[in-house]
Scaffold this motif. Structure first.
Motif, PDB file in Angstrom:
ATOM      1  N   ALA A 225       0.817  -1.210   0.000  1.00  0.00           N
ATOM      2  CA  ALA A 225       0.000   0.000   0.000  1.00  0.00           C
ATOM      3  C   ALA A 225       0.853   1.264   0.000  1.00  0.00           C
ATOM      4  O   ALA A 225       0.506   2.243  -0.661  1.00  0.00           O
ATOM      5  CB  ALA A 225      -0.938  -0.003   1.203  1.00  0.00           C
ATOM      6  N   ILE A 226       1.968   1.240   0.709  1.00  0.00           N
ATOM      7  CA  ILE A 226       2.837   2.425   0.745  1.00  0.00           C
ATOM      8  C   ILE A 226       3.359   2.724  -0.655  1.00  0.00           C
ATOM      9  O   ILE A 226       3.345   3.873  -1.103  1.00  0.00           O
ATOM     10  CB  ILE A 226       3.988   2.227   1.751  1.00  0.00           C
ATOM     11  CG1 ILE A 226       3.438   2.239   3.176  1.00  0.00           C
ATOM     12  CG2 ILE A 226       5.046   3.314   1.583  1.00  0.00           C
ATOM     13  CD1 ILE A 226       4.457   1.867   4.236  1.00  0.00           C
ATOM     14  N   GLY A 227       3.802   1.699  -1.366  1.00  0.00           N
ATOM     15  CA  GLY A 227       4.297   1.896  -2.725  1.00  0.00           C
ATOM     16  C   GLY A 227       3.216   2.388  -3.670  1.00  0.00           C
ATOM     17  O   GLY A 227       3.448   3.280  -4.490  1.00  0.00           O
ATOM     18  N   GLN A 228       2.008   1.816  -3.561  1.00  0.00           N
ATOM     19  CA  GLN A 228       0.912   2.239  -4.441  1.00  0.00           C
ATOM     20  C   GLN A 228       0.464   3.651  -4.114  1.00  0.00           C
ATOM     21  O   GLN A 228       0.191   4.449  -5.013  1.00  0.00           O
ATOM     22  CB  GLN A 228      -0.268   1.265  -4.327  1.00  0.00           C
ATOM     23  CG  GLN A 228      -1.412   1.597  -5.254  1.00  0.00           C
ATOM     24  CD  GLN A 228      -1.013   1.535  -6.722  1.00  0.00           C
ATOM     25  OE1 GLN A 228      -0.407   0.568  -7.153  1.00  0.00           O
ATOM     26  NE2 GLN A 228      -1.342   2.572  -7.470  1.00  0.00           N
TER      27      GLN A 228
ATOM     28  N   ASP B  18       0.398   6.893  -6.523  1.00  0.00           N
ATOM     29  CA  ASP B  18      -0.780   7.737  -6.689  1.00  0.00           C
ATOM     30  C   ASP B  18      -0.442   9.197  -6.422  1.00  0.00           C
ATOM     31  O   ASP B  18      -0.908  10.101  -7.125  1.00  0.00           O
ATOM     32  CB  ASP B  18      -1.910   7.282  -5.758  1.00  0.00           C
ATOM     33  CG  ASP B  18      -2.519   5.955  -6.168  1.00  0.00           C
ATOM     34  OD1 ASP B  18      -2.271   5.504  -7.309  1.00  0.00           O
ATOM     35  OD2 ASP B  18      -3.242   5.364  -5.344  1.00  0.00           O
ATOM     36  N   MET B  19       0.383   9.441  -5.414  1.00  0.00           N
ATOM     37  CA  MET B  19       0.783  10.809  -5.088  1.00  0.00           C
ATOM     38  C   MET B  19       1.620  11.411  -6.209  1.00  0.00           C
ATOM     39  O   MET B  19       1.440  12.580  -6.570  1.00  0.00           O
ATOM     40  CB  MET B  19       1.563  10.832  -3.774  1.00  0.00           C
ATOM     41  CG  MET B  19       0.733  10.577  -2.552  1.00  0.00           C
ATOM     42  SD  MET B  19       1.777  10.533  -1.093  1.00  0.00           S
ATOM     43  CE  MET B  19       0.560  10.442   0.204  1.00  0.00           C
ATOM     44  N   ARG B  20       2.528  10.638  -6.766  1.00  0.00           N
ATOM     45  CA  ARG B  20       3.373  11.143  -7.850  1.00  0.00           C
ATOM     46  C   ARG B  20       2.544  11.439  -9.095  1.00  0.00           C
ATOM     47  O   ARG B  20       2.744  12.456  -9.763  1.00  0.00           O
ATOM     48  CB  ARG B  20       4.469  10.135  -8.182  1.00  0.00           C
ATOM     49  CG  ARG B  20       5.535  10.063  -7.101  1.00  0.00           C
ATOM     50  CD  ARG B  20       6.639   9.108  -7.455  1.00  0.00           C
ATOM     51  NE  ARG B  20       7.312   9.552  -8.665  1.00  0.00           N
ATOM     52  CZ  ARG B  20       7.805   8.735  -9.582  1.00  0.00           C
ATOM     53  NH1 ARG B  20       7.713   7.438  -9.438  1.00  0.00           N
ATOM     54  NH2 ARG B  20       8.417   9.209 -10.632  1.00  0.00           N
ATOM     55  N   GLU B  21       1.608  10.550  -9.425  1.00  0.00           N
ATOM     56  CA  GLU B  21       0.754  10.780 -10.590  1.00  0.00           C
ATOM     57  C   GLU B  21      -0.094  12.037 -10.412  1.00  0.00           C
ATOM     58  O   GLU B  21      -0.244  12.833 -11.338  1.00  0.00           O
ATOM     59  CB  GLU B  21      -0.152   9.575 -10.832  1.00  0.00           C
ATOM     60  CG  GLU B  21       0.567   8.360 -11.353  1.00  0.00           C
ATOM     61  CD  GLU B  21      -0.335   7.147 -11.438  1.00  0.00           C
ATOM     62  OE1 GLU B  21      -1.566   7.298 -11.283  1.00  0.00           O
ATOM     63  OE2 GLU B  21       0.188   6.043 -11.643  1.00  0.00           O
TER      64      GLU B  21
ATOM     65  N   ARG C 186       4.445   9.566   1.300  1.00  0.00           N
ATOM     66  CA  ARG C 186       4.915  10.865   0.810  1.00  0.00           C
ATOM     67  C   ARG C 186       6.430  10.884   0.702  1.00  0.00           C
ATOM     68  O   ARG C 186       6.995  11.344  -0.303  1.00  0.00           O
ATOM     69  CB  ARG C 186       4.437  11.986   1.738  1.00  0.00           C
ATOM     70  CG  ARG C 186       4.903  13.368   1.302  1.00  0.00           C
ATOM     71  CD  ARG C 186       4.476  14.437   2.302  1.00  0.00           C
ATOM     72  NE  ARG C 186       4.661  14.082   3.691  1.00  0.00           N
ATOM     73  CZ  ARG C 186       5.832  14.134   4.344  1.00  0.00           C
ATOM     74  NH1 ARG C 186       6.912  14.509   3.727  1.00  0.00           N
ATOM     75  NH2 ARG C 186       5.892  13.809   5.622  1.00  0.00           N
ATOM     76  N   GLN C 187       7.113  10.355   1.712  1.00  0.00           N
ATOM     77  CA  GLN C 187       8.580  10.306   1.679  1.00  0.00           C
ATOM     78  C   GLN C 187       9.065   9.421   0.526  1.00  0.00           C
ATOM     79  O   GLN C 187      10.018   9.770  -0.172  1.00  0.00           O
ATOM     80  CB  GLN C 187       9.123   9.801   3.011  1.00  0.00           C
ATOM     81  CG  GLN C 187       8.934  10.780   4.142  1.00  0.00           C
ATOM     82  CD  GLN C 187       9.319  10.191   5.492  1.00  0.00           C
ATOM     83  OE1 GLN C 187       9.793   9.061   5.584  1.00  0.00           O
ATOM     84  NE2 GLN C 187       9.099  10.953   6.555  1.00  0.00           N
ATOM     85  N   LEU C 188       8.404   8.286   0.327  1.00  0.00           N
ATOM     86  CA  LEU C 188       8.780   7.393  -0.769  1.00  0.00           C
ATOM     87  C   LEU C 188       8.524   8.061  -2.123  1.00  0.00           C
ATOM     88  O   LEU C 188       9.349   7.964  -3.040  1.00  0.00           O
ATOM     89  CB  LEU C 188       8.012   6.076  -0.679  1.00  0.00           C
ATOM     90  CG  LEU C 188       8.290   5.048  -1.768  1.00  0.00           C
ATOM     91  CD1 LEU C 188       9.770   4.666  -1.782  1.00  0.00           C
ATOM     92  CD2 LEU C 188       7.422   3.816  -1.572  1.00  0.00           C
TER      93      LEU C 188
END
Length: 94
Positions: free
Chosen positions: A43-46, A50-53, A84-86
Motif C-alpha cells: 500500500a505504501i508503494g501504491q 498515486d501521489m506522484r501521478e 509521501r517520503q517514498l
C-alpha cells in the motif's frame, strides 16, 4: 416523385457461440488491486505512485483525492507520511 434508396442488407446468420473477448496480457496485468485491501508494504508503494501521478497531473494531492482513489481514512493517516517520503525519493527530491 422521389424514391428512397436503401442499401442492400444480407440476412443475419444465427450463431450458437457467444463471442468471448480476449484480454491481452498487458491489460490483464495492469489492473491495480483494491487499495483498501492492500497489505501495508504494498500500500505504501501504491500510495506513493498515486501521489506522484497526482502531482504530475494536478500539481498535488489532498486527502480527499486519495479517498476518491479508494484509500480509507485509516490508511491515509497510518501510511501517508511514509508514502509521501517514498514518493519524494522516487521523484528524486530526497
Amino acid at each position: 416523385m422521389t424514391t428512397i434508396r436503401r442499401t442492400a442488407r444480407l440476412p443475419g446468420v444465427p450463431s450458437y457461440f457467444k463471442p468471448q473477448p480476449r484480454i491481452p496480457d498487458y491489460i490483464a496485468t495492469s489492473f491495480v488491486q483494491p487499495r483498501a485491501a492492500m497489505p501495508d508494504g504494498t500500500a505504501i508503494g501504491q500510495m506513493a505512485d498515486d501521489m506522484r501521478e497526482a502531482a504530475y497531473r494536478e500539481g498535488g494531492v489532498t486527502e480527499d483525492d486519495l479517498k476518491v482513489k479508494g484509500w480509507t481514512p485509516a490508511q491515509i493517516k497510518r501510511l501517508g507520511d511514509d508514502a509521501r517520503q517514498l514518493a519524494q525519493r522516487r521523484a528524486g527530491f530526497c
